[in-house]
Write a protein that holds these residues in place. Sequence first.
Motif, short mmCIF file in Angstrom:
data_model
loop_
_atom_site.label_atom_id
_atom_site.label_comp_id
_atom_site.label_asym_id
_atom_site.label_seq_id
_atom_site.Cartn_x
_atom_site.Cartn_y
_atom_site.Cartn_z
N GLU A 91 0.83 -1.21 0.00
CA GLU A 91 0.00 0.00 0.00
C GLU A 91 0.87 1.26 0.00
O GLU A 91 0.55 2.25 -0.67
CB GLU A 91 -0.94 0.00 1.20
N LEU A 94 2.27 1.65 -3.49
CA LEU A 94 1.22 2.14 -4.37
C LEU A 94 1.00 3.64 -4.16
O LEU A 94 0.84 4.40 -5.13
CB LEU A 94 -0.08 1.37 -4.13
N LEU A 95 1.03 4.07 -2.93
CA LEU A 95 0.87 5.50 -2.63
C LEU A 95 2.02 6.31 -3.24
O LEU A 95 1.80 7.37 -3.85
CB LEU A 95 0.81 5.72 -1.11
N ILE A 97 3.86 5.45 -5.83
CA ILE A 97 3.69 5.42 -7.29
C ILE A 97 2.63 6.44 -7.70
O ILE A 97 2.81 7.18 -8.69
CB ILE A 97 3.33 4.01 -7.77
N ASP A 98 1.52 6.51 -6.97
CA ASP A 98 0.47 7.50 -7.27
C ASP A 98 1.01 8.92 -7.16
O ASP A 98 0.71 9.78 -8.00
CB ASP A 98 -0.73 7.31 -6.34
N GLN A 99 1.83 9.17 -6.15
CA GLN A 99 2.41 10.51 -5.98
C GLN A 99 3.35 10.85 -7.13
O GLN A 99 3.34 11.96 -7.66
CB GLN A 99 3.15 10.61 -4.64
N GLU A 101 3.25 9.58 -10.16
CA GLU A 101 2.44 9.79 -11.35
C GLU A 101 1.78 11.16 -11.34
O GLU A 101 1.72 11.84 -12.37
CB GLU A 101 1.36 8.70 -11.45
N SER A 102 1.30 11.59 -10.18
CA SER A 102 0.67 12.91 -10.12
C SER A 102 1.70 14.01 -10.38
O SER A 102 1.40 15.01 -11.02
CB SER A 102 -0.03 13.12 -8.77
#
Length: 120
Positions: A91, A94-95, A97-99, A101-102
């Motif tokens: 998790e 994933l967080l 990776i999301d950051q 990507e943003s």
Amino acid sequence: MRGTNINNAPPLLPIHTPTTTTEDGSSTQPPPLGAELLHNITFLLNTYENKIHANCHFVRSSKNKTNSLQSDVEDMERKIDEFDARRVKLEKVLLIIDQVESLYIVDDDDDDDVRRNQQK
């Protein structure tokens, strides 16, 4: 005996054996009463001793199965803890990776704005 099922009762010698006659006409006397009682008591003692041994084996076997199952439960609990730790780590990844990507999307938007301004 009280509480004993007649169908399951062990075969006992009768206490009062009648006098029998052999083929040659002579009569035979039943064994003495003490011998009959000794036989019956010995038979009962052996029967119940065998039952005790069988029950002891069953108890030992049940204890071993219980210990084995307890060990399996402990192993499963340990695996659950390991999977929970992995889930938490994934998790977090994933967080991150999301950051990332943003941030990448924001950089692309800024680059597009700069290109638009340069073209004007």
